[in-house]
Motif scaffolding. Structure first.
Motif, PDB file in Angstrom:
ATOM      1  N   VAL A   1      99.067 -31.685 -80.923  1.00  0.00           N
ATOM      2  CA  VAL A   1      97.850 -31.165 -80.325  1.00  0.00           C
ATOM      3  C   VAL A   1      96.664 -31.436 -81.253  1.00  0.00           C
ATOM      4  O   VAL A   1      96.712 -31.180 -82.457  1.00  0.00           O
ATOM      5  CB  VAL A   1      97.989 -29.661 -80.061  1.00  0.00           C
ATOM      6  N   ARG A   2      95.593 -31.957 -80.637  1.00  0.00           N
ATOM      7  CA  ARG A   2      94.369 -32.280 -81.374  1.00  0.00           C
ATOM      8  C   ARG A   2      93.231 -31.310 -81.101  1.00  0.00           C
ATOM      9  O   ARG A   2      92.227 -31.326 -81.807  1.00  0.00           O
ATOM     10  CB  ARG A   2      93.933 -33.700 -81.008  1.00  0.00           C
ATOM     11  N   GLY A   3      93.358 -30.507 -80.040  1.00  0.00           N
ATOM     12  CA  GLY A   3      92.282 -29.565 -79.729  1.00  0.00           C
ATOM     13  C   GLY A   3      92.440 -28.982 -78.346  1.00  0.00           C
ATOM     14  O   GLY A   3      93.436 -29.204 -77.655  1.00  0.00           O
ATOM     15  N   LEU A   4      91.443 -28.205 -77.944  1.00  0.00           N
ATOM     16  CA  LEU A   4      91.412 -27.565 -76.630  1.00  0.00           C
ATOM     17  C   LEU A   4      90.443 -28.298 -75.712  1.00  0.00           C
ATOM     18  O   LEU A   4      89.446 -28.861 -76.159  1.00  0.00           O
ATOM     19  CB  LEU A   4      90.968 -26.108 -76.753  1.00  0.00           C
TER      20      LEU A   4
ATOM     21  N   ALA B   1      99.554 -28.145 -70.145  1.00  0.00           N
ATOM     22  CA  ALA B   1      99.038 -28.829 -71.333  1.00  0.00           C
ATOM     23  C   ALA B   1      97.897 -29.773 -70.972  1.00  0.00           C
ATOM     24  O   ALA B   1      96.884 -29.842 -71.677  1.00  0.00           O
ATOM     25  CB  ALA B   1     100.165 -29.593 -72.025  1.00  0.00           C
ATOM     26  N   ALA B   2      98.050 -30.495 -69.864  1.00  0.00           N
ATOM     27  CA  ALA B   2      97.002 -31.426 -69.443  1.00  0.00           C
ATOM     28  C   ALA B   2      95.710 -30.691 -69.108  1.00  0.00           C
ATOM     29  O   ALA B   2      94.609 -31.219 -69.299  1.00  0.00           O
ATOM     30  CB  ALA B   2      97.482 -32.234 -68.241  1.00  0.00           C
TER      31      ALA B   2
ATOM     32  N   GLY C   1     107.822 -29.770 -65.971  1.00  0.00           N
ATOM     33  CA  GLY C   1     106.709 -30.186 -65.122  1.00  0.00           C
ATOM     34  C   GLY C   1     105.523 -29.251 -65.215  1.00  0.00           C
ATOM     35  O   GLY C   1     104.371 -29.686 -65.354  1.00  0.00           O
ATOM     36  N   ALA C   2     105.792 -27.957 -65.152  1.00  0.00           N
ATOM     37  CA  ALA C   2     104.710 -26.977 -65.237  1.00  0.00           C
ATOM     38  C   ALA C   2     104.079 -26.981 -66.620  1.00  0.00           C
ATOM     39  O   ALA C   2     102.849 -26.860 -66.751  1.00  0.00           O
ATOM     40  CB  ALA C   2     105.243 -25.584 -64.900  1.00  0.00           C
ATOM     41  N   ILE C   3     104.889 -27.128 -67.648  1.00  0.00           N
ATOM     42  CA  ILE C   3     104.350 -27.168 -69.010  1.00  0.00           C
ATOM     43  C   ILE C   3     103.457 -28.378 -69.205  1.00  0.00           C
ATOM     44  O   ILE C   3     102.373 -28.292 -69.791  1.00  0.00           O
ATOM     45  CB  ILE C   3     105.497 -27.138 -70.036  1.00  0.00           C
ATOM     46  N   ASP C   4     103.885 -29.532 -68.690  1.00  0.00           N
ATOM     47  CA  ASP C   4     103.049 -30.731 -68.796  1.00  0.00           C
ATOM     48  C   ASP C   4     101.711 -30.533 -68.087  1.00  0.00           C
ATOM     49  O   ASP C   4     100.661 -30.954 -68.587  1.00  0.00           O
ATOM     50  CB  ASP C   4     103.782 -31.938 -68.204  1.00  0.00           C
ATOM     51  N   ALA C   5     101.748 -29.872 -66.919  1.00  0.00           N
ATOM     52  CA  ALA C   5     100.512 -29.631 -66.173  1.00  0.00           C
ATOM     53  C   ALA C   5      99.600 -28.656 -66.918  1.00  0.00           C
ATOM     54  O   ALA C   5      98.378 -28.846 -66.980  1.00  0.00           O
ATOM     55  CB  ALA C   5     100.841 -29.088 -64.784  1.00  0.00           C
TER      56      ALA C   5
ATOM     57  N   LEU D   1     101.063 -24.010 -76.415  1.00  0.00           N
ATOM     58  CA  LEU D   1     100.967 -23.262 -75.154  1.00  0.00           C
ATOM     59  C   LEU D   1     101.545 -21.861 -75.311  1.00  0.00           C
ATOM     60  O   LEU D   1     100.991 -20.890 -74.770  1.00  0.00           O
ATOM     61  CB  LEU D   1     101.699 -24.008 -74.043  1.00  0.00           C
ATOM     62  N   ALA D   2     102.649 -21.729 -76.028  1.00  0.00           N
ATOM     63  CA  ALA D   2     103.217 -20.402 -76.262  1.00  0.00           C
ATOM     64  C   ALA D   2     102.213 -19.505 -76.969  1.00  0.00           C
ATOM     65  O   ALA D   2     102.056 -18.326 -76.630  1.00  0.00           O
ATOM     66  CB  ALA D   2     104.500 -20.526 -77.082  1.00  0.00           C
ATOM     67  N   ALA D   3     101.496 -20.058 -77.943  1.00  0.00           N
ATOM     68  CA  ALA D   3     100.479 -19.273 -78.654  1.00  0.00           C
ATOM     69  C   ALA D   3      99.365 -18.832 -77.718  1.00  0.00           C
ATOM     70  O   ALA D   3      98.907 -17.678 -77.774  1.00  0.00           O
ATOM     71  CB  ALA D   3      99.908 -20.091 -79.812  1.00  0.00           C
ATOM     72  N   LEU D   4      98.926 -19.728 -76.847  1.00  0.00           N
ATOM     73  CA  LEU D   4      97.850 -19.382 -75.924  1.00  0.00           C
ATOM     74  C   LEU D   4      98.288 -18.296 -74.936  1.00  0.00           C
ATOM     75  O   LEU D   4      97.485 -17.425 -74.564  1.00  0.00           O
ATOM     76  CB  LEU D   4      97.400 -20.629 -75.162  1.00  0.00           C
TER      77      LEU D   4
END
Length: 205
Positions: free
Chosen positions: A201-204, A153-154, A147-151, A15-18
Protein backbone atom coordinates in the motif's frame (compact mmCIF):
# COMPACT_ATOMS: atom_id res chain seq x y z
CA UNK A 1 -9.24 0.98 23.37
CA UNK A 2 -5.87 -0.01 21.91
CA UNK A 3 -5.48 -2.65 19.20
CA UNK A 4 -2.20 -3.98 17.79
CA UNK A 5 -2.68 -5.25 14.25
CA UNK A 6 -0.06 -7.48 12.63
CA UNK A 7 1.02 -5.53 9.58
CA UNK A 8 2.96 -6.33 6.42
CA UNK A 9 2.24 -3.20 4.41
CA UNK A 10 -0.15 -5.04 2.09
CA UNK A 11 -3.76 -4.35 1.25
CA UNK A 12 -5.33 -6.99 3.50
CA UNK A 13 -3.79 -5.79 6.76
CA UNK A 14 -4.38 -2.17 5.71
CA UNK A 15 -8.07 -2.82 5.08
CA UNK A 16 -8.30 -4.59 8.44
CA UNK A 17 -6.86 -1.47 10.10
CA UNK A 18 -9.36 0.78 8.36
CA UNK A 19 -12.26 -1.43 9.47
CA UNK A 20 -11.09 -1.39 13.10
CA UNK A 21 -10.19 2.31 13.17
CA UNK A 22 -13.65 3.62 14.18
CA UNK A 23 -13.58 1.44 17.30
CA UNK A 24 -9.91 1.19 18.33
CA UNK A 25 -6.77 3.23 18.53
CA UNK A 26 -4.91 1.01 16.06
CA UNK A 27 -1.15 0.54 16.05
CA UNK A 28 0.24 -1.39 13.09
CA UNK A 29 2.82 -3.90 14.27
CA UNK A 30 5.39 -5.77 12.17
CA UNK A 31 7.08 -8.82 13.64
CA UNK A 32 10.78 -9.19 12.84
CA UNK A 33 13.35 -11.95 13.23
CA UNK A 34 16.10 -9.39 12.64
CA UNK A 35 16.83 -10.61 9.11
CA UNK A 36 15.29 -7.68 7.24
CA UNK A 37 14.15 -4.27 8.45
CA UNK A 38 10.48 -3.33 8.63
CA UNK A 39 10.85 0.01 6.85
CA UNK A 40 8.49 -0.91 3.96
CA UNK A 41 5.66 -1.54 6.43
CA UNK A 42 6.50 1.57 8.43
CA UNK A 43 6.31 3.64 5.22
CA UNK A 44 2.96 2.09 4.27
CA UNK A 45 1.59 2.69 7.77
CA UNK A 46 2.61 6.33 7.61
CA UNK A 47 1.07 6.69 4.15
CA UNK A 48 -2.34 5.64 5.49
CA UNK A 49 -2.08 7.55 8.77
CA UNK A 50 -1.37 4.88 11.39
CA UNK A 51 1.33 4.53 14.02
CA UNK A 52 3.77 1.66 13.52
CA UNK A 53 5.86 -0.49 15.85
CA UNK A 54 8.27 -3.37 15.33
CA UNK A 55 8.13 -6.42 17.61
CA UNK A 56 11.07 -8.80 17.94
CA UNK A 57 10.21 -12.45 17.26
CA UNK A 58 12.19 -15.53 18.33
CA UNK A 59 14.77 -16.39 15.65
CA UNK A 60 14.59 -20.07 16.64
CA UNK A 61 10.98 -20.12 15.43
CA UNK A 62 12.09 -18.82 12.03
CA UNK A 63 14.84 -21.42 11.71
CA UNK A 64 12.43 -24.21 12.69
CA UNK A 65 9.93 -22.91 10.14
CA UNK A 66 12.55 -22.80 7.38
CA UNK A 67 13.53 -26.40 8.11
CA UNK A 68 9.86 -27.40 8.07
CA UNK A 69 9.27 -25.67 4.72
CA UNK A 70 12.35 -27.24 3.17
CA UNK A 71 11.34 -30.71 4.35
CA UNK A 72 7.75 -30.21 3.16
CA UNK A 73 8.66 -28.63 -0.16
CA UNK A 74 6.00 -25.95 0.36
CA UNK A 75 5.64 -22.99 2.76
CA UNK A 76 2.23 -23.56 4.38
CA UNK A 77 3.16 -25.24 7.67
CA UNK A 78 6.18 -23.03 8.27
CA UNK A 79 4.25 -19.82 7.69
CA UNK A 80 1.45 -21.04 9.95
CA UNK A 81 3.98 -21.74 12.71
CA UNK A 82 5.45 -18.26 12.38
CA UNK A 83 2.06 -16.53 12.33
CA UNK A 84 0.87 -18.27 15.48
CA UNK A 85 4.11 -17.27 17.20
CA UNK A 86 3.69 -13.66 16.05
CA UNK A 87 0.10 -13.42 17.30
CA UNK A 88 1.08 -14.81 20.68
CA UNK A 89 4.15 -12.57 20.96
CA UNK A 90 2.17 -9.42 20.17
CA UNK A 91 -0.67 -10.47 22.48
CA UNK A 92 1.77 -11.10 25.34
CA UNK A 93 2.52 -7.39 25.24
CA UNK A 94 6.14 -7.37 26.43
CA UNK A 95 6.92 -4.88 23.66
CA UNK A 96 4.32 -2.34 24.83
CA UNK A 97 6.61 -0.74 27.42
CA UNK A 98 9.07 0.23 24.68
CA UNK A 99 6.46 1.52 22.22
CA UNK A 100 5.55 5.19 22.00
CA UNK A 101 2.17 6.26 23.38
CA UNK A 102 0.99 2.73 24.29
CA UNK A 103 0.09 2.02 27.91
CA UNK A 104 -2.12 -1.05 27.64
CA UNK A 105 -3.26 -3.46 24.96
CA UNK A 106 -6.91 -4.43 24.60
CA UNK A 107 -6.86 -6.43 21.36
CA UNK A 108 -4.58 -8.09 18.85
CA UNK A 109 -5.65 -8.46 15.23
CA UNK A 110 -4.51 -9.67 11.84
CA UNK A 111 -5.57 -9.36 8.22
CA UNK A 112 -6.44 -13.00 7.55
CA UNK A 113 -9.28 -13.42 5.05
CA UNK A 114 -12.14 -15.89 4.74
CA UNK A 115 -10.50 -17.82 1.91
CA UNK A 116 -6.94 -17.84 3.25
CA UNK A 117 -5.59 -21.36 3.56
CA UNK A 118 -2.64 -20.04 5.52
CA UNK A 119 -2.06 -18.38 7.86
CA UNK A 120 -5.18 -18.75 9.96
CA UNK A 121 -5.96 -18.63 13.65
CA UNK A 122 -8.39 -21.38 14.56
CA UNK A 123 -10.98 -20.87 17.28
CA UNK A 124 -9.17 -22.88 20.01
CA UNK A 125 -5.97 -20.86 19.60
CA UNK A 126 -7.90 -17.58 19.48
CA UNK A 127 -9.64 -18.49 22.73
CA UNK A 128 -6.35 -19.54 24.28
CA UNK A 129 -4.70 -16.23 23.35
CA UNK A 130 -7.60 -14.30 24.86
CA UNK A 131 -7.58 -16.35 28.07
CA UNK A 132 -3.80 -16.29 28.59
CA UNK A 133 -3.08 -12.68 27.72
CA UNK A 134 -6.30 -10.85 28.59
CA UNK A 135 -6.82 -9.36 25.12
CA UNK A 136 -9.41 -9.86 22.40
CA UNK A 137 -8.32 -11.55 19.17
CA UNK A 138 -9.83 -9.88 16.09
CA UNK A 139 -9.86 -10.92 12.44
CA UNK A 140 -12.03 -8.28 10.74
CA UNK A 141 -11.59 -9.79 7.25
CA UNK A 142 -12.41 -13.36 8.30
CA UNK A 143 -15.87 -13.18 6.75
CA UNK A 144 -14.82 -11.43 3.54
CA UNK A 145 -13.72 -13.14 0.32
CA UNK A 146 -11.05 -12.13 -2.18
CA UNK A 147 -13.41 -10.45 -4.65
CA UNK A 148 -14.91 -8.10 -2.09
CA UNK A 149 -11.50 -7.32 -0.61
CA UNK A 150 -10.11 -6.46 -4.03
CA UNK A 151 -13.08 -4.15 -4.64
CA UNK A 152 -12.69 -2.46 -1.26
CA UNK A 153 -8.97 -1.99 -1.83
CA UNK A 154 -9.54 -0.49 -5.28
CA UNK A 155 -12.00 1.97 -3.76
CA UNK A 156 -9.88 3.16 -0.83
CA UNK A 157 -6.20 2.31 -1.39
CA UNK A 158 -3.36 3.16 -3.74
CA UNK A 159 -1.68 -0.22 -4.20
CA UNK A 160 1.54 -1.34 -5.87
CA UNK A 161 1.42 -4.96 -7.06
CA UNK A 162 3.93 -7.34 -8.55
CA UNK A 163 5.85 -10.61 -8.09
CA UNK A 164 6.38 -11.41 -4.43
CA UNK A 165 10.17 -11.35 -4.74
CA UNK A 166 10.12 -7.80 -6.15
CA UNK A 167 7.65 -5.94 -3.91
CA UNK A 168 9.26 -4.55 -0.74
CA UNK A 169 7.21 -5.64 2.27
CA UNK A 170 7.68 -6.56 5.89
CA UNK A 171 5.89 -9.89 6.03
CA UNK A 172 7.14 -13.27 7.19
CA UNK A 173 7.84 -14.43 3.66
CA UNK A 174 10.59 -11.84 3.11
CA UNK A 175 12.63 -13.06 6.07
CA UNK A 176 11.85 -16.72 5.53
CA UNK A 177 12.97 -16.49 1.91
CA UNK A 178 16.25 -14.93 3.04
CA UNK A 179 16.87 -17.61 5.66
CA UNK A 180 15.94 -20.39 3.26
CA UNK A 181 18.34 -18.99 0.68
CA UNK A 182 21.11 -18.67 3.26
CA UNK A 183 20.71 -22.22 4.52
CA UNK A 184 19.76 -24.21 1.43
CA UNK A 185 20.58 -22.01 -1.58
CA UNK A 186 18.57 -20.05 -4.14
CA UNK A 187 17.11 -23.19 -5.69
CA UNK A 188 15.35 -24.02 -2.43
CA UNK A 189 13.51 -20.70 -2.50
CA UNK A 190 12.22 -21.41 -5.99
CA UNK A 191 11.22 -24.93 -5.01
CA UNK A 192 9.39 -23.96 -1.82
CA UNK A 193 7.68 -20.68 -2.75
CA UNK A 194 5.37 -20.68 -5.78
CA UNK A 195 5.22 -17.50 -7.83
CA UNK A 196 2.42 -15.20 -6.70
CA UNK A 197 1.51 -11.54 -6.68
CA UNK A 198 2.06 -9.38 -3.63
CA UNK A 199 0.70 -5.95 -2.82
CA UNK A 200 2.12 -2.96 -1.01
CA UNK A 201 0.00 0.00 0.00
CA UNK A 202 1.25 3.44 -1.04
CA UNK A 203 -1.57 5.60 0.28
CA UNK A 204 -5.29 6.31 0.51
CA UNK A 205 -7.63 7.40 -2.27
Amino acid sequence: MRCALLYSGGKDSTLAALLLDPFYNVTLVSGSFGVRDTDPARESASAVGFDHATVDLDPDVAHDAVEQMHDDGYPRNGIQQVHEHAVETVARGDWVAEADDIDTLDAVADGTRRDDRVPTIERPLAQSVEDRFGVDYLAPLAGIGRGAIDAMAANRLVVESGPSAEIPKADYEVELRALLRERYGEGAVTDVFPEHTQSRVRGLR
